[in-house]
Design a protein around this motif. Structure first.
Motif, PDB file in Angstrom:
ATOM      1  N   ALA A  78      -5.267  -7.940  10.188  1.00 44.49           N
ATOM      2  CA  ALA A  78      -5.765  -9.210  10.722  1.00 44.49           C
ATOM      3  C   ALA A  78      -7.220  -9.484  10.346  1.00 44.49           C
ATOM      4  CB  ALA A  78      -5.616  -9.226  12.244  1.00 44.49           C
ATOM      5  N   ASP A  79      -7.909  -8.471   9.822  1.00 48.66           N
ATOM      6  CA  ASP A  79      -9.329  -8.632   9.497  1.00 48.66           C
ATOM      7  C   ASP A  79      -9.520  -9.573   8.305  1.00 48.66           C
ATOM      8  OD1 ASP A  79     -12.123  -7.340  10.091  1.00 48.66           O
ATOM      9  OD2 ASP A  79     -11.936  -7.390   7.901  1.00 48.66           O
ATOM     10  N   GLY A  80     -10.619 -10.303   8.323  1.00 50.74           N
ATOM     11  CA  GLY A  80     -10.895 -11.269   7.262  1.00 50.74           C
ATOM     12  C   GLY A  80     -11.112 -10.652   5.898  1.00 50.74           C
ATOM     13  N   SER A  81     -11.422  -9.356   5.845  1.00 50.76           N
ATOM     14  CA  SER A  81     -11.681  -8.692   4.565  1.00 50.76           C
ATOM     15  C   SER A  81     -10.422  -8.127   3.926  1.00 50.76           C
ATOM     16  CB  SER A  81     -12.682  -7.544   4.776  1.00 50.76           C
ATOM     17  OG  SER A  81     -12.119  -6.524   5.591  1.00 50.76           O
ATOM     18  N   PHE A  82      -9.261  -8.316   4.574  1.00 51.16           N
ATOM     19  CA  PHE A  82      -8.053  -7.630   4.104  1.00 51.16           C
ATOM     20  C   PHE A  82      -7.635  -8.080   2.707  1.00 51.16           C
ATOM     21  CE2 PHE A  82      -3.499  -6.736   3.847  1.00 51.16           C
ATOM     22  CZ  PHE A  82      -3.510  -5.386   4.168  1.00 51.16           C
ATOM     23  N   ASP A  83      -7.732  -9.359   2.401  1.00 52.53           N
ATOM     24  CA  ASP A  83      -7.336  -9.837   1.071  1.00 52.53           C
ATOM     25  C   ASP A  83      -8.187  -9.183  -0.018  1.00 52.53           C
ATOM     26  OD1 ASP A  83      -5.392 -11.380   2.186  1.00 52.53           O
ATOM     27  OD2 ASP A  83      -6.346 -13.313   1.794  1.00 52.53           O
ATOM     28  N   THR A  84      -9.478  -9.044   0.239  1.00 55.04           N
ATOM     29  CA  THR A  84     -10.373  -8.389  -0.718  1.00 55.04           C
ATOM     30  C   THR A  84      -9.991  -6.921  -0.873  1.00 55.04           C
ATOM     31  OG1 THR A  84     -12.179  -9.883  -0.114  1.00 55.04           O
ATOM     32  CG2 THR A  84     -12.776  -7.833  -1.230  1.00 55.04           C
ATOM     33  N   PHE A  85      -9.634  -6.295   0.233  1.00 55.44           N
ATOM     34  CA  PHE A  85      -9.176  -4.908   0.208  1.00 55.44           C
ATOM     35  C   PHE A  85      -7.969  -4.769  -0.717  1.00 55.44           C
ATOM     36  CE2 PHE A  85      -6.070  -1.907   2.080  1.00 55.44           C
ATOM     37  CZ  PHE A  85      -6.762  -0.720   1.933  1.00 55.44           C
ATOM     38  N   ILE A  86      -7.014  -5.679  -0.596  1.00 51.13           N
ATOM     39  CA  ILE A  86      -5.816  -5.660  -1.450  1.00 51.13           C
ATOM     40  C   ILE A  86      -6.203  -5.869  -2.912  1.00 51.13           C
ATOM     41  CG2 ILE A  86      -3.717  -6.938  -2.054  1.00 51.13           C
ATOM     42  CD1 ILE A  86      -3.290  -5.263   0.307  1.00 51.13           C
ATOM     43  N   ASP A  87      -7.009  -6.896  -3.159  1.00 53.68           N
ATOM     44  CA  ASP A  87      -7.366  -7.246  -4.539  1.00 53.68           C
ATOM     45  C   ASP A  87      -8.160  -6.142  -5.216  1.00 53.68           C
ATOM     46  OD1 ASP A  87      -6.116  -9.673  -4.154  1.00 53.68           O
ATOM     47  OD2 ASP A  87      -7.955 -10.742  -3.644  1.00 53.68           O
ATOM     48  N   THR A  88      -8.887  -5.343  -4.439  1.00 57.63           N
ATOM     49  CA  THR A  88      -9.694  -4.260  -4.984  1.00 57.63           C
ATOM     50  C   THR A  88      -8.874  -3.000  -5.227  1.00 57.63           C
ATOM     51  OG1 THR A  88     -11.644  -5.092  -3.811  1.00 57.63           O
ATOM     52  CG2 THR A  88     -11.728  -2.813  -4.600  1.00 57.63           C
ATOM     53  N   ARG A  89      -8.001  -2.659  -4.280  1.00 53.82           N
ATOM     54  CA  ARG A  89      -7.305  -1.375  -4.324  1.00 53.82           C
ATOM     55  C   ARG A  89      -5.979  -1.394  -5.075  1.00 53.82           C
ATOM     56  NH1 ARG A  89     -10.569   2.205  -4.698  1.00 53.82           N
ATOM     57  NH2 ARG A  89     -12.362   1.761  -3.395  1.00 53.82           N
ATOM     58  N   ALA A  90      -5.201  -2.456  -4.946  1.00 54.57           N
ATOM     59  CA  ALA A  90      -3.869  -2.481  -5.575  1.00 54.57           C
ATOM     60  C   ALA A  90      -3.933  -2.245  -7.089  1.00 54.57           C
ATOM     61  CB  ALA A  90      -3.154  -3.788  -5.256  1.00 54.57           C
ATOM     62  N   PRO A  91      -4.850  -2.894  -7.825  1.00 55.24           N
ATOM     63  CA  PRO A  91      -4.903  -2.661  -9.274  1.00 55.24           C
ATOM     64  C   PRO A  91      -5.272  -1.223  -9.648  1.00 55.24           C
ATOM     65  CG  PRO A  91      -6.079  -4.675  -8.690  1.00 55.24           C
ATOM     66  CD  PRO A  91      -5.799  -3.945  -7.414  1.00 55.24           C
ATOM     67  N   VAL A  92      -6.082  -0.575  -8.819  1.00 57.07           N
ATOM     68  CA  VAL A  92      -6.494   0.803  -9.104  1.00 57.07           C
ATOM     69  C   VAL A  92      -5.284   1.725  -9.093  1.00 57.07           C
ATOM     70  CG1 VAL A  92      -7.843   2.764  -8.254  1.00 57.07           C
ATOM     71  CG2 VAL A  92      -8.812   0.452  -8.175  1.00 57.07           C
ATOM     72  N   PHE A  93      -4.423   1.560  -8.093  1.00 56.49           N
ATOM     73  CA  PHE A  93      -3.235   2.412  -8.009  1.00 56.49           C
ATOM     74  C   PHE A  93      -2.209   2.022  -9.063  1.00 56.49           C
ATOM     75  CE2 PHE A  93      -5.200   3.347  -3.992  1.00 56.49           C
ATOM     76  CZ  PHE A  93      -4.918   4.698  -3.827  1.00 56.49           C
ATOM     77  N   ALA A  94      -2.100   0.740  -9.355  1.00 53.47           N
ATOM     78  CA  ALA A  94      -1.175   0.296 -10.406  1.00 53.47           C
ATOM     79  C   ALA A  94      -1.560   0.914 -11.750  1.00 53.47           C
ATOM     80  CB  ALA A  94      -1.171  -1.224 -10.490  1.00 53.47           C
ATOM     81  N   ALA A  95      -2.863   1.009 -12.003  1.00 53.73           N
ATOM     82  CA  ALA A  95      -3.337   1.592 -13.261  1.00 53.73           C
ATOM     83  C   ALA A  95      -2.999   3.073 -13.362  1.00 53.73           C
ATOM     84  CB  ALA A  95      -4.850   1.398 -13.382  1.00 53.73           C
ATOM     85  N   GLN A  96      -2.816   3.717 -12.205  1.00 53.82           N
ATOM     86  CA  GLN A  96      -2.443   5.133 -12.183  1.00 53.82           C
ATOM     87  C   GLN A  96      -0.924   5.313 -12.185  1.00 53.82           C
ATOM     88  OE1 GLN A  96      -4.745   7.643 -12.295  1.00 53.82           O
ATOM     89  NE2 GLN A  96      -6.317   6.065 -12.448  1.00 53.82           N
TER      90      GLN A  96
END
Length: 199
Positions: free
Chosen positions: A46-64
């Motif tokens: 529910a936090d306002g920063s969650f979308d940024t969290f997704i956009d930052t972290r998801a690509p890192v794991f996808a690259a791995q």
């Protein structure tokens, strides 16, 4: 306490950084599509920063080559609002999967399935404990059947005995989790465990 103070967000971010660093050490080779499940609290979602969290972290794991799976528990009082629905869509668009944790522990199961659109459900250990060698457990069978009809994967939590394994496999459960296979492991011990059981 971490959720009520907002520290859970920093704790989750710190955990993911440690995971990425461990994987980048190159001491383990994970098959493409390896699933990494992470509990996400409603406070974080529910936090306002969650979308940024997704956009930052998801690509890192996808690259791995790792598929990130967010486990959202039914036990939390989640407001199934339009804002949450939009965040669920954002999660799915990032390539991250959603698992509904502790399934069957509260009364909003069908509403959660309809609104969170999980890729998988984790059947709570409370139901797995009901499996015995002598008594049928039709409730679990119904959950598995419903999930299959909706193309949702199923995971049984809290599997401890061989007869539970046999019953669940015979009833076409997708995944099994519990002390029958292993207790929680450190990263280094997990590497040893994974290499030992590599197919």
């Amino acid at each position: 306490m971490a959720e009520s103070t907002g520290l859970v967000i920093n704790l989750t971010e710190s955990l993911l950084v440690q995971v990425v660093n461990d994987i980048r050490r190159g001491v383990i080779a994970l098959e493409p599509g390896f699933n990494l499940n992470l509990n996400i609290s409603y406070a974080h979602l529910a936090d306002g920063s969650f979308d940024t969290f997704i956009d930052t972290r998801a690509p890192v794991f996808a690259a791995q080559g790792i598929t990130l799976v967010f486990e959202i528990t039914e036990r939390e009082n989640i407001d199934l609002s339009d804002a949450i629905a939009r965040k669920i869509t954002h999660i799915k668009n990032s390539g991250t999967l959603i698992a509904l944790d502790d399934f069957g522990t509260v009364f909003s199961n069908l509403a959660f399935i309809a609104n969170l659109r999980p890729d998988s459900i984790k059947i709570d250990r409370m139901f797995i404990r009901q499996i015995s060698q002598d008594v049928a457990t039709p409730l679990i069978d119904c959950v598995i059947d419903m999930a299959k009809r909706m193309n949702i994967l199923t995971t049984a939590e809290g599997v401890e005995y061989d007869y539970q394994v046999d019953y669940l496999k015979n009833n076409q459960i997708d995944c099994l989790q519990g002390y029958f296979f292993s207790r929680p492991l450190s990263f280094n011990d997990f590497i040893v465990f994974l290499n030992k059981h590599a197919v």
